[in-house]
Design a protein around this motif. Structure first.
Motif, PDB file in Angstrom:
ATOM      1  N   PHE A 160       0.825  -1.205   0.000  1.00 52.23           N
ATOM      2  CA  PHE A 160       0.000   0.000   0.000  1.00 52.23           C
ATOM      3  C   PHE A 160       0.863   1.261   0.000  1.00 52.23           C
ATOM      4  N   LYS A 161       1.907   1.278   0.838  1.00 49.34           N
ATOM      5  CA  LYS A 161       2.764   2.464   0.937  1.00 49.34           C
ATOM      6  C   LYS A 161       3.579   2.662  -0.341  1.00 49.34           C
ATOM      7  N   VAL A 162       4.016   1.573  -0.963  1.00 50.41           N
ATOM      8  CA  VAL A 162       4.782   1.702  -2.214  1.00 50.41           C
ATOM      9  C   VAL A 162       3.878   2.230  -3.326  1.00 50.41           C
ATOM     10  N   VAL A 163       2.651   1.707  -3.414  1.00 43.75           N
ATOM     11  CA  VAL A 163       1.702   2.178  -4.423  1.00 43.75           C
ATOM     12  C   VAL A 163       1.384   3.651  -4.208  1.00 43.75           C
ATOM     13  N   ARG A 164       1.176   4.044  -2.938  1.00 44.03           N
ATOM     14  CA  ARG A 164       0.852   5.444  -2.650  1.00 44.03           C
ATOM     15  C   ARG A 164       2.024   6.349  -2.988  1.00 44.03           C
ATOM     16  N   ARG A 165       3.255   5.893  -2.744  1.00 44.29           N
ATOM     17  CA  ARG A 165       4.420   6.699  -3.088  1.00 44.29           C
ATOM     18  C   ARG A 165       4.475   6.939  -4.600  1.00 44.29           C
ATOM     19  N   ILE A 166       4.175   5.911  -5.386  1.00 40.04           N
ATOM     20  CA  ILE A 166       4.163   6.061  -6.842  1.00 40.04           C
ATOM     21  C   ILE A 166       3.057   7.026  -7.267  1.00 40.04           C
ATOM     22  N   ASP A 167       1.863   6.861  -6.685  1.00 39.99           N
ATOM     23  CA  ASP A 167       0.719   7.703  -7.067  1.00 39.99           C
ATOM     24  C   ASP A 167       0.927   9.170  -6.711  1.00 39.99           C
ATOM     25  N   GLU A 168       1.580   9.440  -5.560  1.00 36.30           N
ATOM     26  CA  GLU A 168       1.666  10.819  -5.068  1.00 36.30           C
ATOM     27  C   GLU A 168       2.994  11.494  -5.362  1.00 36.30           C
ATOM     28  N   ARG A 169       4.086  10.744  -5.482  1.00 39.55           N
ATOM     29  CA  ARG A 169       5.401  11.370  -5.603  1.00 39.55           C
ATOM     30  C   ARG A 169       6.053  11.170  -6.969  1.00 39.55           C
ATOM     31  N   ILE A 170       5.499  10.289  -7.770  1.00 32.14           N
ATOM     32  CA  ILE A 170       6.119  10.029  -9.073  1.00 32.14           C
ATOM     33  C   ILE A 170       5.159  10.359 -10.213  1.00 32.14           C
ATOM     34  N   MET A 171       3.971   9.765 -10.202  1.00 35.62           N
ATOM     35  CA  MET A 171       3.028   9.930 -11.311  1.00 35.62           C
ATOM     36  C   MET A 171       2.692  11.387 -11.648  1.00 35.62           C
ATOM     37  N   PRO A 172       2.454  12.268 -10.629  1.00 32.72           N
ATOM     38  CA  PRO A 172       2.069  13.644 -10.977  1.00 32.72           C
ATOM     39  C   PRO A 172       3.121  14.402 -11.786  1.00 32.72           C
ATOM     40  N   TYR A 173       4.358  13.938 -11.801  1.00 36.15           N
ATOM     41  CA  TYR A 173       5.438  14.666 -12.468  1.00 36.15           C
ATOM     42  C   TYR A 173       5.887  13.985 -13.764  1.00 36.15           C
ATOM     43  N   LEU A 174       5.089  13.024 -14.239  1.00 36.96           N
ATOM     44  CA  LEU A 174       5.418  12.319 -15.477  1.00 36.96           C
ATOM     45  C   LEU A 174       4.433  12.700 -16.572  1.00 36.96           C
ATOM     46  N   ASP A 175       4.896  12.674 -17.801  1.00 38.18           N
ATOM     47  CA  ASP A 175       3.970  12.873 -18.904  1.00 38.18           C
ATOM     48  C   ASP A 175       3.195  11.571 -19.142  1.00 38.18           C
ATOM     49  N   SER A 176       2.143  11.654 -19.951  1.00 32.22           N
ATOM     50  CA  SER A 176       1.241  10.512 -20.120  1.00 32.22           C
ATOM     51  C   SER A 176       1.952   9.294 -20.696  1.00 32.22           C
ATOM     52  N   GLU A 177       2.929   9.506 -21.558  1.00 32.19           N
ATOM     53  CA  GLU A 177       3.629   8.370 -22.174  1.00 32.19           C
ATOM     54  C   GLU A 177       4.531   7.674 -21.163  1.00 32.19           C
ATOM     55  N   THR A 178       5.223   8.466 -20.340  1.00 35.80           N
ATOM     56  CA  THR A 178       6.130   7.880 -19.353  1.00 35.80           C
ATOM     57  C   THR A 178       5.359   7.110 -18.286  1.00 35.80           C
ATOM     58  N   ARG A 179       4.139   7.544 -17.972  1.00 36.46           N
ATOM     59  CA  ARG A 179       3.347   6.840 -16.969  1.00 36.46           C
ATOM     60  C   ARG A 179       3.040   5.403 -17.384  1.00 36.46           C
ATOM     61  N   LYS A 180       3.077   5.139 -18.683  1.00 36.08           N
ATOM     62  CA  LYS A 180       2.750   3.798 -19.167  1.00 36.08           C
ATOM     63  C   LYS A 180       3.816   2.772 -18.817  1.00 36.08           C
ATOM     64  N   ASN A 181       4.949   3.234 -18.249  1.00 33.13           N
ATOM     65  CA  ASN A 181       5.953   2.280 -17.773  1.00 33.13           C
ATOM     66  C   ASN A 181       5.511   1.609 -16.471  1.00 33.13           C
ATOM     67  N   PHE A 182       4.476   2.183 -15.829  1.00 41.05           N
ATOM     68  CA  PHE A 182       3.896   1.601 -14.624  1.00 41.05           C
ATOM     69  C   PHE A 182       2.558   0.981 -15.005  1.00 41.05           C
ATOM     70  N   GLN A 183       2.409  -0.316 -14.807  1.00 38.13           N
ATOM     71  CA  GLN A 183       1.160  -1.003 -15.147  1.00 38.13           C
ATOM     72  C   GLN A 183       0.344  -1.222 -13.881  1.00 38.13           C
ATOM     73  N   LEU A 184      -0.797  -0.572 -13.784  1.00 40.63           N
ATOM     74  CA  LEU A 184      -1.677  -0.747 -12.637  1.00 40.63           C
ATOM     75  C   LEU A 184      -2.449  -2.052 -12.800  1.00 40.63           C
ATOM     76  N   VAL A 185      -2.398  -2.901 -11.783  1.00 38.52           N
ATOM     77  CA  VAL A 185      -3.024  -4.222 -11.842  1.00 38.52           C
ATOM     78  C   VAL A 185      -4.114  -4.310 -10.778  1.00 38.52           C
ATOM     79  N   ARG A 186      -5.325  -4.642 -11.194  1.00 42.26           N
ATOM     80  CA  ARG A 186      -6.441  -4.862 -10.269  1.00 42.26           C
ATOM     81  C   ARG A 186      -7.012  -6.248 -10.523  1.00 42.26           C
ATOM     82  N   GLY A 187      -7.273  -6.971  -9.451  1.00 44.68           N
ATOM     83  CA  GLY A 187      -7.833  -8.305  -9.604  1.00 44.68           C
ATOM     84  C   GLY A 187      -7.929  -8.991  -8.267  1.00 44.68           C
ATOM     85  N   PHE A 188      -7.677 -10.287  -8.266  1.00 44.13           N
ATOM     86  CA  PHE A 188      -7.761 -11.080  -7.045  1.00 44.13           C
ATOM     87  C   PHE A 188      -6.455 -11.840  -6.848  1.00 44.13           C
TER      88      PHE A 188
END
Length: 245
Positions: A160-188
């Motif tokens: 949870f803390k690693v995901v939040r760090r990516i969402d709050e400290r990395i993603m906001p400063y990336l352009d849309s193309e660079t964000r695609k290097n992070f794949q968000l996975v939702r499932g079970f």
């Protein structure tokens, strides 16, 4: 603002205002109600406590609980003071603002904080990733990627803390193309519980290491950086670029 008759308004005691504050907290339904800066400060403090009291979970929990008790006490005091101020302005009108002191020539003008420009992606041949959401087990590692769950283990923290760090400290400063290097996975996961995490390609790993390296003064962060560098070298052996130090 039209002045109101004080007799038409109820008188709020400290206990009544405190109950209003508690009702407000309950109404958030566990949603984040603090600023991103406050959340980051708590994460740094929690990492410090975890590092300094590694041998005793009891001491860690006691320190964090005491810190949270103090924080809530100050927050409630601020709520009561703000509520009283609002009532005073409603009854008697807003006070005149204090006269501004003339600006001294030796002082530079105050600058407004601006968001950092988007970070350029490190040069890489790593393929861009697409987000995944399905009802199958998505908890297993995938070749050519490192998950935030693996990273959490390396840094002795939670996914949870690693995901939040990516969402709050990395993603906001990336352009849309660079964000695609992070794949968000939702499932079970394998226990049939809902799970959310990221898969990182080599470029995303470099961006994460660049961010987390700012906190290398903490022993567990320094050790985690070294362990992650070793894992990156194993998962991406064909890419021999030097890792952030």
């Amino acid at each position: 603002m039209t002045n109101q008759n004080p007799m038409t308004l109820p008188v709020y005691s400290d206990q009544a205002i405190s109950r209003m504050f508690c009702d407000y907290v309950d109404s958030t339904n566990c949603k984040e109600r603090h600023t991103a800066a406050a959340v980051r400060d708590y994460d740094v403090f929690a990492d410090y406590v975890e590092n300094e009291t590694r041998s005793s979970n009891t001491v860690q929990n006691a320190l964090l609980e005491k810190a949270m008790d103090f924080a809530v006490e100050y927050e409630e005091s601020g709520f009561i003071a703000g509520f009283r101020w609002a009532v005073m302005m409603f009854l008697h009108g807003a006070p005149e603002p204090p006269a501004e002191a003339p600006e001294r020539a030796s002082e530079p003008p105050t600058r407004k904080l601006q968001p950092e420009p988007a970070k350029p992606a490190p040069a890489s041949s790593a393929p861009l990733l697409r987000d995944v959401e399905d009802d199958r087990c998505v908890d297993k590692p995938v070749a050519g990627c490192i998950t935030t769950k693996q990273i959490a283990e390396l840094f002795s923290t939670s996914n949870f803390k690693v995901v939040r760090r990516i969402d709050e400290r990395i993603m906001p400063y990336l352009d849309s193309e660079t964000r695609k290097n992070f794949q968000l996975v939702r499932g079970f996961n394998s226990q049939h519980k809902k799970t959310t995490f990221y898969r990182l390609n080599r470029t995303a790993c470099d961006l994460y290491l660049e961010e987390i390296s700012k906190y290398k003064k903490l022993v567990n962060v320094a050790g985690g950086c070294g362990a992650m560098q070793e894992l990156v070298a194993k998962v991406f052996p064909a890419d021999a670029r030097s890792l952030p130090r």
